[in-house]
Design a protein around this motif. Structure first.
Motif, short mmCIF file in Angstrom:
data_model
loop_
_atom_site.label_atom_id
_atom_site.label_comp_id
_atom_site.label_asym_id
_atom_site.label_seq_id
_atom_site.Cartn_x
_atom_site.Cartn_y
_atom_site.Cartn_z
N THR A 23 0.83 -1.21 0.00
CA THR A 23 0.00 0.00 0.00
C THR A 23 0.86 1.26 0.00
N GLN A 26 2.33 1.76 -3.46
CA GLN A 26 1.35 2.31 -4.39
C GLN A 26 1.10 3.79 -4.15
N HIS A 27 1.10 4.19 -2.89
CA HIS A 27 0.93 5.62 -2.58
C HIS A 27 2.12 6.43 -3.12
N LYS A 30 1.84 6.66 -6.81
CA LYS A 30 0.83 7.65 -7.20
C LYS A 30 1.42 9.06 -7.13
N SER A 69 -1.41 6.17 -12.82
CA SER A 69 -1.25 4.72 -12.99
C SER A 69 0.17 4.36 -13.41
N GLN A 72 2.34 4.35 -10.39
CA GLN A 72 2.13 3.16 -9.57
C GLN A 72 2.81 1.94 -10.19
N GLU A 76 5.47 -0.58 -8.61
CA GLU A 76 5.02 -1.97 -8.44
C GLU A 76 5.97 -2.95 -9.13
N CYS A 120 -1.42 -3.80 -14.00
CA CYS A 120 -0.12 -4.29 -13.52
C CYS A 120 0.23 -5.55 -14.30
N ARG A 229 -5.68 -3.04 -11.80
CA ARG A 229 -5.35 -2.54 -10.47
C ARG A 229 -6.60 -1.98 -9.81
N ILE A 232 -6.17 1.41 -4.02
CA ILE A 232 -5.03 1.08 -3.17
C ILE A 232 -5.48 0.23 -1.98
N TYR A 236 -5.56 -6.73 -7.03
CA TYR A 236 -5.68 -6.73 -8.49
C TYR A 236 -6.69 -7.78 -8.91
N GLN A 272 -5.51 2.84 -17.07
CA GLN A 272 -4.33 2.09 -16.64
C GLN A 272 -3.47 1.62 -17.81
#
Length: 289
Positions: A23, A26-27, A30, A69, A72, A76, A120, A229, A232, A236, A272
């Motif tokens: 998490t 991903q933040h 972003k 995206s 992220q 990822e 992803c 995705r 958050i 997935y 995405q």
């Protein structure tokens, strides 16, 4: 010196990212995406142009979401390249039914997985290979040390990497003839002589003919696949569609069908997709192997 220390440095950076909670990754991703959105750059300009081509009249919000995206995905990628825990992976990735893949493999002619650069997509190889042996085609970088490092990082016990050259194509053929699975991202521009012009969101795009040749040779079943995705912390979702009819012999017609299937998958997660990729450029000359 780069050949010696490049892999060490790259691995250290990737492991630092993988040490963090998903998490948080991903933040941060972003946030990186916000920088791509705020700052001027050729990638954003290309994304805006390609989005208008695909979705005429689309507003700035869709472009902005696509940029977030990208950020992220950028974070990822190292996270999932380093993680080797299939149990953890399967708790983050949701698929309503893996049975169709098992049924197709039981025919003994192999399976071809096709995915656009959406969601992803880096998860597709690891999640699928946690169940079935597979080989994935990738475009090798020019630096030899980077190619070797990518192969090492992305490979798994049941996942092998095949570079997009003569040797790699042979590996795909052997995999299919063993009744196993190959994975291909067909929305990349192939080198000159290895594709045909076919419509992609209403504009001619140079499209690979490899998928057509592989299916004709092996009789493999084709699946269109994607990893969408979710918000958050929500993981997935695997999206897929089985192509029940074989591709036609005509290469342009076949490429047109593949591009249409890519479009349908992208429409399920339009924010995405890597819209900043120059999908409509002229193909480059083939590099010597």
């Amino acid at each position: 010196m780069l050949n010696k220390f490049g892999p060490i440095f790259a691995s250290a950076v990737f492991k630092c990212v993988a040490f963090l909670p998903l998490t948080f990754v991903q933040h941060i991703g972003k946030l990186c995406g916000w920088l791509v959105w705020i700052l001027p750059g050729s990638y954003k300009r290309m994304a805006q142009a390609n989005l208008q081509q695909a979705f005429p009249g689309s507003d700035r919000n869709l472009v902005r979401s696509a940029m977030l995206s990208v950020g992220q995905l950028f974070l990822e990628m190292p996270y999932w390249w380093v993680k080797r825990d299939s149990v953890l992976l399967n708790t983050k990735v949701h698929c309503h039914d893996w049975k169709p893949f098992e049924v197709a493999l039981a025919k003994g002619k192999g399976v071809i997985l096709l995915s656009p650069h959406a969601g992803c997509f880096e998860l597709l190889g690891p999640i699928y290979s946690s169940r079935h042996q597979s080989t994935v085609l990738f475009r090798p970088p020019r630096m030899a040390w980077l190619q070797d490092w990518i192969i090492e990082m992305r490979s798994r016990k049941q996942l092998k990497m095949a570079p997009a050259n003569v040797q790699g194509v042979r590996a795909l053929v052997k995999t299919l003839l063993r009744g196993q699975t190959v994975g291909i991202l067909p929305d990349q521009v192939p080198v000159k002589g290895e594709g045909v012009w076919a419509p992609f969101f209403g504009r001619p795009a140079y499209t690979m003919t490899l998928v057509n040749r592989l299916q004709k040779l092996s009789g493999a079943t084709i699946f269109i696949m994607g990893a969408r995705r979710e918000p958050i912390g929500k993981g997935y979702t695997i999206l897929y569609k089985e192509m029940t009819e074989p591709l036609p012999d005509d290469e342009v017609e076949s490429a047109t069908i593949i591009n249409r299937e890519m479009e349908e998958m992208i429409r399920q997660m339009p924010d995405q997709y890597l819209w900043g990729y120059n999908r409509y450029r002229q193909p480059k000359d083939k590099r010597p192997d």
